[in-house]
Design a protein around this motif. Structure first.
Motif, PDB file in Angstrom:
ATOM      1  N   SER A 232      30.026  38.827  43.603  1.00 45.98           N
ATOM      2  CA  SER A 232      30.807  40.069  43.641  1.00 45.98           C
ATOM      3  C   SER A 232      31.563  40.216  44.959  1.00 45.98           C
ATOM      4  O   SER A 232      32.542  40.979  45.014  1.00 45.98           O
ATOM      5  CB  SER A 232      29.887  41.277  43.437  1.00 45.98           C
ATOM      6  OG  SER A 232      28.890  41.335  44.450  1.00 45.98           O
ATOM      7  N   TRP A 233      31.158  39.511  45.996  1.00 42.43           N
ATOM      8  CA  TRP A 233      31.874  39.561  47.265  1.00 42.43           C
ATOM      9  C   TRP A 233      33.147  38.713  47.242  1.00 42.43           C
ATOM     10  O   TRP A 233      33.952  38.786  48.180  1.00 42.43           O
ATOM     11  CB  TRP A 233      30.969  39.086  48.395  1.00 42.43           C
ATOM     12  CG  TRP A 233      29.761  39.943  48.609  1.00 42.43           C
ATOM     13  CD1 TRP A 233      28.511  39.744  48.096  1.00 42.43           C
ATOM     14  CD2 TRP A 233      29.675  41.149  49.376  1.00 42.43           C
ATOM     15  NE1 TRP A 233      27.657  40.746  48.495  1.00 42.43           N
ATOM     16  CE2 TRP A 233      28.349  41.625  49.293  1.00 42.43           C
ATOM     17  CE3 TRP A 233      30.605  41.878  50.136  1.00 42.43           C
ATOM     18  CZ2 TRP A 233      27.918  42.783  49.929  1.00 42.43           C
ATOM     19  CZ3 TRP A 233      30.176  43.032  50.774  1.00 42.43           C
ATOM     20  CH2 TRP A 233      28.848  43.469  50.666  1.00 42.43           C
TER      21      TRP A 233
ATOM     22  N   THR B 101      36.495  41.563  51.544  1.00 44.38           N
ATOM     23  CA  THR B 101      35.300  41.038  52.206  1.00 44.38           C
ATOM     24  C   THR B 101      35.678  40.374  53.523  1.00 44.38           C
ATOM     25  O   THR B 101      35.027  40.586  54.558  1.00 44.38           O
ATOM     26  CB  THR B 101      34.581  40.033  51.289  1.00 44.38           C
ATOM     27  OG1 THR B 101      34.203  40.684  50.074  1.00 44.38           O
ATOM     28  CG2 THR B 101      33.340  39.464  51.967  1.00 44.38           C
TER      29      THR B 101
ATOM     30  N   TRP C 188      20.650  40.447  45.290  1.00 46.52           N
ATOM     31  CA  TRP C 188      20.678  41.826  44.799  1.00 46.52           C
ATOM     32  C   TRP C 188      21.459  42.761  45.714  1.00 46.52           C
ATOM     33  O   TRP C 188      21.662  43.916  45.373  1.00 46.52           O
ATOM     34  CB  TRP C 188      19.263  42.349  44.578  1.00 46.52           C
ATOM     35  CG  TRP C 188      18.296  42.092  45.688  1.00 46.52           C
ATOM     36  CD1 TRP C 188      18.109  42.834  46.812  1.00 46.52           C
ATOM     37  CD2 TRP C 188      17.375  40.996  45.774  1.00 46.52           C
ATOM     38  NE1 TRP C 188      17.129  42.285  47.602  1.00 46.52           N
ATOM     39  CE2 TRP C 188      16.652  41.157  46.983  1.00 46.52           C
ATOM     40  CE3 TRP C 188      17.086  39.917  44.946  1.00 46.52           C
ATOM     41  CZ2 TRP C 188      15.675  40.257  47.383  1.00 46.52           C
ATOM     42  CZ3 TRP C 188      16.103  39.027  45.343  1.00 46.52           C
ATOM     43  CH2 TRP C 188      15.408  39.194  46.535  1.00 46.52           C
TER      44      TRP C 188
ATOM     45  N   THR D 224      24.714  43.372  46.230  1.00 45.23           N
ATOM     46  CA  THR D 224      26.034  43.094  45.698  1.00 45.23           C
ATOM     47  C   THR D 224      27.081  43.940  46.427  1.00 45.23           C
ATOM     48  O   THR D 224      26.742  44.811  47.242  1.00 45.23           O
ATOM     49  CB  THR D 224      26.075  43.365  44.185  1.00 45.23           C
ATOM     50  OG1 THR D 224      25.698  44.724  43.939  1.00 45.23           O
ATOM     51  CG2 THR D 224      25.104  42.438  43.458  1.00 45.23           C
ATOM     52  N   ASN D 225      28.310  43.693  46.113  1.00 47.45           N
ATOM     53  CA  ASN D 225      29.425  44.312  46.831  1.00 47.45           C
ATOM     54  C   ASN D 225      29.562  45.783  46.437  1.00 47.45           C
ATOM     55  O   ASN D 225      30.395  46.156  45.610  1.00 47.45           O
ATOM     56  CB  ASN D 225      30.708  43.543  46.522  1.00 47.45           C
ATOM     57  CG  ASN D 225      31.882  43.995  47.379  1.00 47.45           C
ATOM     58  OD1 ASN D 225      31.722  44.818  48.281  1.00 47.45           O
ATOM     59  ND2 ASN D 225      33.051  43.462  47.102  1.00 47.45           N
ATOM     60  N   ARG D 226      28.745  46.603  47.072  1.00 45.29           N
ATOM     61  CA  ARG D 226      28.755  48.045  46.837  1.00 45.29           C
ATOM     62  C   ARG D 226      28.682  48.758  48.185  1.00 45.29           C
ATOM     63  O   ARG D 226      28.275  48.156  49.182  1.00 45.29           O
ATOM     64  CB  ARG D 226      27.565  48.481  45.967  1.00 45.29           C
ATOM     65  CG  ARG D 226      27.419  47.750  44.658  1.00 45.29           C
ATOM     66  CD  ARG D 226      26.278  48.331  43.803  1.00 45.29           C
ATOM     67  NE  ARG D 226      25.059  48.560  44.568  1.00 45.29           N
ATOM     68  CZ  ARG D 226      24.145  47.629  44.823  1.00 45.29           C
ATOM     69  NH1 ARG D 226      24.321  46.385  44.404  1.00 45.29           N
ATOM     70  NH2 ARG D 226      23.046  47.934  45.520  1.00 45.29           N
ATOM     71  N   PRO D 227      29.029  50.039  48.232  1.00 53.83           N
ATOM     72  CA  PRO D 227      28.994  50.753  49.527  1.00 53.83           C
ATOM     73  C   PRO D 227      27.633  50.702  50.194  1.00 53.83           C
ATOM     74  O   PRO D 227      27.539  50.515  51.416  1.00 53.83           O
ATOM     75  CB  PRO D 227      29.383  52.184  49.140  1.00 53.83           C
ATOM     76  CG  PRO D 227      30.245  52.024  47.934  1.00 53.83           C
ATOM     77  CD  PRO D 227      29.657  50.864  47.180  1.00 53.83           C
ATOM     78  N   GLU D 228      26.532  50.831  49.436  1.00 57.33           N
ATOM     79  CA  GLU D 228      25.213  50.817  50.069  1.00 57.33           C
ATOM     80  C   GLU D 228      24.879  49.442  50.642  1.00 57.33           C
ATOM     81  O   GLU D 228      24.153  49.335  51.634  1.00 57.33           O
ATOM     82  CB  GLU D 228      24.126  51.255  49.080  1.00 57.33           C
ATOM     83  CG  GLU D 228      24.093  50.480  47.784  1.00 57.33           C
ATOM     84  CD  GLU D 228      24.902  51.144  46.676  1.00 57.33           C
ATOM     85  OE1 GLU D 228      24.455  51.055  45.509  1.00 57.33           O
ATOM     86  OE2 GLU D 228      25.945  51.738  46.978  1.00 57.33           O
ATOM     87  N   ALA D 229      25.432  48.393  50.040  1.00 54.56           N
ATOM     88  CA  ALA D 229      25.212  47.057  50.589  1.00 54.56           C
ATOM     89  C   ALA D 229      25.998  46.870  51.884  1.00 54.56           C
ATOM     90  O   ALA D 229      25.516  46.236  52.829  1.00 54.56           O
ATOM     91  CB  ALA D 229      25.616  45.997  49.568  1.00 54.56           C
ATOM     92  N   ARG D 230      27.194  47.412  51.917  1.00 54.55           N
ATOM     93  CA  ARG D 230      27.992  47.301  53.154  1.00 54.55           C
ATOM     94  C   ARG D 230      27.320  48.022  54.311  1.00 54.55           C
ATOM     95  O   ARG D 230      27.520  47.663  55.485  1.00 54.55           O
ATOM     96  CB  ARG D 230      29.405  47.821  52.897  1.00 54.55           C
ATOM     97  CG  ARG D 230      30.216  46.894  51.984  1.00 54.55           C
ATOM     98  CD  ARG D 230      31.674  47.287  51.943  1.00 54.55           C
ATOM     99  NE  ARG D 230      31.905  48.458  51.130  1.00 54.55           N
ATOM    100  CZ  ARG D 230      32.108  48.426  49.801  1.00 54.55           C
ATOM    101  NH1 ARG D 230      32.081  47.267  49.173  1.00 54.55           N
ATOM    102  NH2 ARG D 230      32.315  49.523  49.116  1.00 54.55           N
TER     103      ARG D 230
ATOM    104  N   ALA E 294      38.020  40.407  45.133  1.00 53.77           N
ATOM    105  CA  ALA E 294      37.208  41.080  46.149  1.00 53.77           C
ATOM    106  C   ALA E 294      37.253  40.373  47.488  1.00 53.77           C
ATOM    107  O   ALA E 294      36.996  41.004  48.531  1.00 53.77           O
ATOM    108  CB  ALA E 294      35.757  41.188  45.672  1.00 53.77           C
TER     109      ALA E 294
END
Length: 330
Positions: A154-155, A164, A123, A125-131, A160
């Motif tokens: 998604s990474w 990554t 869960w 996924t490749n989003r700003p909050e995950a980074r 993408a």
């Protein structure tokens, strides 16, 4: 002559049909790690994902392994976003961070710690909050070597992966290449990439498509898979290329049902010419059942060296109180 390659398993306690019967019960179970270390130079501590050990426990692990033995250690689950509240990953508490960092201190002091393994959940996924979770991990471990494993496509997909890869290089983190069932989005493609000149890691979860998302009572039910030599050989060219580039490589088996991880670790030892000792008889039996015969390399492997017993101290003695840019796609 390439950089060193070390092979081992994820955890040592779960293997069956590997240890002598006398180590399967009672207080002697703590000797399993010493027995394991007679055969392999590396292990990943994965119990720390489920609970944080006291530093004294970690000191015991260190003391039961030879000087040249090395550990990777898995980050506690709240540090990687596995703990959720209302389906939202919760931040680790200050106590969880403090206790996990305290557990690392004996490993660092001993010189036996190689990498701290952060396995992020599907869960994230490749989003700003995950980074932001990656940045927090980097800030938490300014002097540790971090290994990052993703569990969502998604990474990688839809172009993408280059971004990554660049992010991991910028953070000086090791990408953990995985072999896992290629089903759904909660997985990663079989890719070995060098994002740090200090280490490269390949981690094997098995290819059991039926249990990848359903799991079972134990992790062994989810990772119930014994690789064939042909399946493992798919990775060997990329592994050799990584080593030849001058980057050390860790090969870790997480298919921890029965003695499958141990068997496949011995397989890799033979394929990569690592000179592992001759496996115990239960492992040879699994090899025979799988292949129809015991492989030739078993006969040529040297037995585990028998060390002479330590001399007992005299009775009057008083004891003291206690950057490479290589990407390898399979």
């Amino acid at each position: 002559m390439g950089a060193p390659i070390a092979v081992g398993t994820c955890n040592w306690a779960d293997h069956t049909d590997f240890y002598p019967p006398e180590l399967e019960r009672g207080i002697r179970q703590k000797e399993k790690l010493s027995f394991y270390a007679e055969y392999f130079p590396l292990v990943e501590i994965d119990t720390t994902f489920y609970g944080i050990p006291r530093p004294q426990v970690v000191e015991g692990w260190i003391g039961r392994t030879p000087e040249q033995f090395r550990f990777n250690i898995k980050a506690y689950r709240s540090l990687t976003g596995h703990e959720r509240e209302d389906r939202v990953p919760r931040k680790p508490t200050a106590e969880e961070e403090r206790d996990f960092m305290a557990a690392l201190m004996p490993l660092r002091s001993s010189g036996k710690l190689v990498a701290v393994h952060y396995q992020f959940p599907p869960w994230l996924t490749n989003r700003p909050e995950a980074r932001e979770w990656l940045l927090a991990a980097r800030d938490r471990h300014p002097d540790d070597l971090l290994a990052i494993e993703f569990r969502h496509r998604s990474w990688f997909d839809h172009d993408a992966w280059p971004a990554t890869e660049d992010l991991l290089r910028e953070l000086e983190c090791v990408y953990v290449g995985v072999d896992a069932p290629q089903v759904g989005s909660g997985t990663a493609p079989p890719l070995l990439a060098i994002t740090s000149p200090r280490l490269c890691i390949a981690r094997f979860h098995g290819r059991n498509r039926d249990t990848w998302y359903s799991g079972g009572p134990t992790s062994g039910d989810r990772f119930n898979y014994l690789y064939t030599p042909a399946e493992l050989a798919e990775w060997v060219p990329a592994m050799r290329a990584a080593s030849d580039s001058g980057v050390p490589l860790h090969v870790l088996l997480n298919n921890n049902r029965s003695n499958y991880a141990v068997v496949n670790a011995f397989d890799f030892g033979a394929m990569l010419g690592l000179g592992l000792p001759r496996p115990p008889k239960p492992v040879m039996e699994t090899l025979r059942e799988r292949d129809g015969r015991v492989p030739e390399w078993v006969e040529t492997a040297a037995p585990v060296p028998v060390l002479p017993p330590e001399p007992e101290p005299p009775e009057e003695q008083v004891q003291p109180e206690s950057g490479s840019q290589l990407t390898l796609s399979l």
